[in-house]
Scaffold this active site. Structure first.
Site, mmCIF file in Angstrom:
data_model
loop_
_atom_site.group_PDB
_atom_site.id
_atom_site.type_symbol
_atom_site.label_atom_id
_atom_site.label_comp_id
_atom_site.label_asym_id
_atom_site.label_seq_id
_atom_site.Cartn_x
_atom_site.Cartn_y
_atom_site.Cartn_z
ATOM 1 N N SER A 188 0.631 -1.519 0.127
ATOM 2 C CA SER A 188 -0.076 -0.401 -0.189
ATOM 3 C C SER A 188 0.907 1.218 0.611
ATOM 4 C CB SER A 188 -1.174 0.042 1.453
ATOM 5 O OG SER A 188 -2.290 -1.030 0.675
ATOM 6 N N LYS B 194 -8.569 -5.416 11.347
ATOM 7 C CA LYS B 194 -9.588 -5.932 11.349
ATOM 8 C C LYS B 194 -10.850 -4.883 11.610
ATOM 9 C CE LYS B 194 -8.058 -6.568 6.458
ATOM 10 N NZ LYS B 194 -8.558 -7.022 5.005
ATOM 11 N N ASP C 178 -12.233 -3.234 0.068
ATOM 12 C CA ASP C 178 -12.444 -4.364 -0.096
ATOM 13 C C ASP C 178 -13.189 -5.186 -0.692
ATOM 14 O OD1 ASP C 178 -9.767 -4.911 1.007
ATOM 15 O OD2 ASP C 178 -10.328 -5.814 3.156
ATOM 16 N N GLY D 6 -12.258 -13.640 6.851
ATOM 17 C CA GLY D 6 -12.323 -12.258 6.805
ATOM 18 C C GLY D 6 -12.811 -12.367 5.502
ATOM 19 N N ILE E 298 -7.262 -13.661 -3.993
ATOM 20 C CA ILE E 298 -7.174 -13.144 -3.791
ATOM 21 C C ILE E 298 -5.863 -13.135 -3.659
ATOM 22 C CG2 ILE E 298 -8.671 -12.844 -3.024
ATOM 23 C CD1 ILE E 298 -8.395 -13.300 0.208
ATOM 24 N N GLY F 103 -4.367 -11.400 -7.439
ATOM 25 C CA GLY F 103 -4.364 -10.939 -6.154
ATOM 26 C C GLY F 103 -4.689 -8.871 -6.297
HETATM 27 P P1 ATR Z 1 -8.342 -14.310 5.591
HETATM 28 O O1 ATR Z 1 -9.628 -13.631 6.922
HETATM 29 O O2 ATR Z 1 -7.457 -13.318 5.271
HETATM 30 O O3 ATR Z 1 -9.253 -14.644 4.935
HETATM 31 P P2 ATR Z 1 -7.962 -16.505 7.174
HETATM 32 O O4 ATR Z 1 -9.126 -16.145 8.325
HETATM 33 O O5 ATR Z 1 -6.955 -16.965 8.099
HETATM 34 O O6 ATR Z 1 -7.608 -15.286 6.221
HETATM 35 O O7 ATR Z 1 -8.814 -17.155 6.444
HETATM 36 C C1 ATR Z 1 -7.555 -18.285 5.748
HETATM 37 C C2 ATR Z 1 -9.008 -19.292 4.964
HETATM 38 O O8 ATR Z 1 -7.684 -20.133 4.588
HETATM 39 C C3 ATR Z 1 -9.266 -20.288 5.350
HETATM 40 O O9 ATR Z 1 -10.851 -20.580 5.161
HETATM 41 C C4 ATR Z 1 -8.810 -21.707 5.783
HETATM 42 O O10 ATR Z 1 -9.301 -23.168 5.917
HETATM 43 P P3 ATR Z 1 -10.652 -23.172 7.402
HETATM 44 O O11 ATR Z 1 -11.625 -22.501 8.057
HETATM 45 O O12 ATR Z 1 -10.835 -24.714 8.109
HETATM 46 O O13 ATR Z 1 -8.883 -22.973 8.274
HETATM 47 C C5 ATR Z 1 -8.415 -21.404 4.693
HETATM 48 N N1 ATR Z 1 -7.417 -22.346 4.657
HETATM 49 C C6 ATR Z 1 -6.004 -22.228 5.576
HETATM 50 N N2 ATR Z 1 -4.776 -23.499 5.222
HETATM 51 C C7 ATR Z 1 -5.704 -24.408 4.832
HETATM 52 C C8 ATR Z 1 -5.301 -25.558 3.942
HETATM 53 N N3 ATR Z 1 -4.254 -26.154 4.344
HETATM 54 N N4 ATR Z 1 -6.379 -25.940 3.158
HETATM 55 C C9 ATR Z 1 -7.853 -25.933 3.553
HETATM 56 N N5 ATR Z 1 -8.051 -24.932 3.725
HETATM 57 C C10 ATR Z 1 -6.905 -24.166 4.208
#
Ligand code: ATR
Length: 283
Positions: A21, A72, A108, A136, A220, A243
């Site tokens: 940013s 956030k 966003d 989020g 993203i 993204g």
């Molecule tokens: P953000 O707020 O940026 O979306 P986040 O809240 O950490 O970040 O969300 C990350 C997403 O990636 C979640 O949907 C997570 O799934 P879970 O809710 O089951 O944790 C997903 N994610 C991360 N690692 C993963 C993996 N190895 N396999 C499947 N989904 C994954």
């Protein structure tokens, strides 16, 4: 020579040094000949530190701040006024200081919509879409897609309960994470909001070969710029949206609000960001 008081704005997060940013805003300020600074500020991940820092930055004359992870939700809690979009998505990525106090907004959502609108004809005809992930970012994407009139919106997440929570709020259909590939063939739009495919993370397992060849695939993630998902989708012939597009578009509202100049998302800006990402990779 005169020196006017510079306009101050920035981005707060933890960590924050990876943020692109500052580069985006500095390029726009330079183009517009605006005397302003946009600085990255690291704030430890708890509400008290966040609130104290916001009080100080407001007092120091900052016009506003972009807010990134993990603050956030803190921004929503801190705000005196919360926009409808920020309320709906349960997160704010902008705080603007003014007569009304601190106003929380979510750009966003608009950033994602504008990035998709770069492929306007296809997006406007999108009827069936699936969101992967339920963090989020997924909430913001759900708001944007509902607004754009997608009638059949699905969500799949490793942890099903999180998908169910978003689904019940925004009227989506939950798809089992393990069944995500079965639901690809009739999709007009697929959006990855998980961290899978990001540098250092495993790739997302998606059978791009069964997607409609004219489907849109959005990710993203922007490190790498072309994730394995986007690469495979491009090979399939799909339209892809990375993204970086969303990142550039989400920055527009903040720049207009705080610096008050034109904020164009164009190839020159993208090239500068791509060069910066490449420079970081070789460090
Ligand atoms: P953000 O707020 O940026 O979306 P986040 O809240 O950490 O970040 O969300 C990350 C997403 O990636 C979640 O949907 C997570 O799934 P879970 O809710 O089951 O944790 C997903 N994610 C991360 N690692 C993963 C993996 N190895 N396999 C499947 N989904 C994954």
């Amino acid at each position: 020579m005169t020196l006017d008081k510079p306009i101050l704005a920035g981005v707060v997060g933890w960590p924050v040094e990876h943020s692109l940013s500052p580069l985006i805003h500095t390029i726009w300020a330079t183009r517009a000949g605006i005397n302003g600074y946009y600085v990255p500020i690291a704030i430890p991940p708890n509400y008290d530190e966040f609130a104290q820092s916001m009080d100080s930055l407001k007092r120091l004359g900052f016009k506003g701040l972009n807010v990134t992870l993990p603050h956030k939700q803190h921004a929503l809690r801190y705000a005196d006024v919360v926009s409808e979009r920020a309320e709906q998505s349960g997160a704010a990525n902008m705080l603007t200081f003014g007569d009304a106090g601190a106003v929380a907004e979510n750009s966003d959502i608009e950033g994602f919509s504008c990035a998709l609108n770069e492929h306007a004809t296809q997006t406007s005809s999108a009827r069936a879409a699936m969101i992967l992930g339920a963090g989020g970012a997924a909430r913001g994407v759900a708001v944007a897609l509902k607004d754009s009139g997608v009638s059949d919106l699905r969500i799949a997440n490793r942890t099903r309960e999180k998908a169910e929570a978003i689904a019940s709020e925004f009227d989506l259909t939950v798809i089992d994470w393990d069944a995500r590939n079965d639901r690809l063939p009739d999709l007009d739009l697929l959006v990855n909001t998980t961290s899978l495919g990001m540098a250092g993370q495993p790739p997302l397992d998606i059978k791009t070969e069964i997607l409609k060849p004219d489907a849109i695939v959005a990710d993203i993630v922007y490190t790498p710029l072309e994730t394995p998902l986007l690469n495979a989708a491009r090979v399939r012939g799909c339209i892809t949206s990375d993204g970086l597009s969303m990142l550039m578009h989400q920055a527009v509202s903040g720049f207009r609000a705080w610096f008050g100049g034109a904020a164009l998302v164009d190839d020159e800006l993208r090239d500068a960001l791509v060069n910066e990402l490449a420079r970081r990779e070789t460090r």
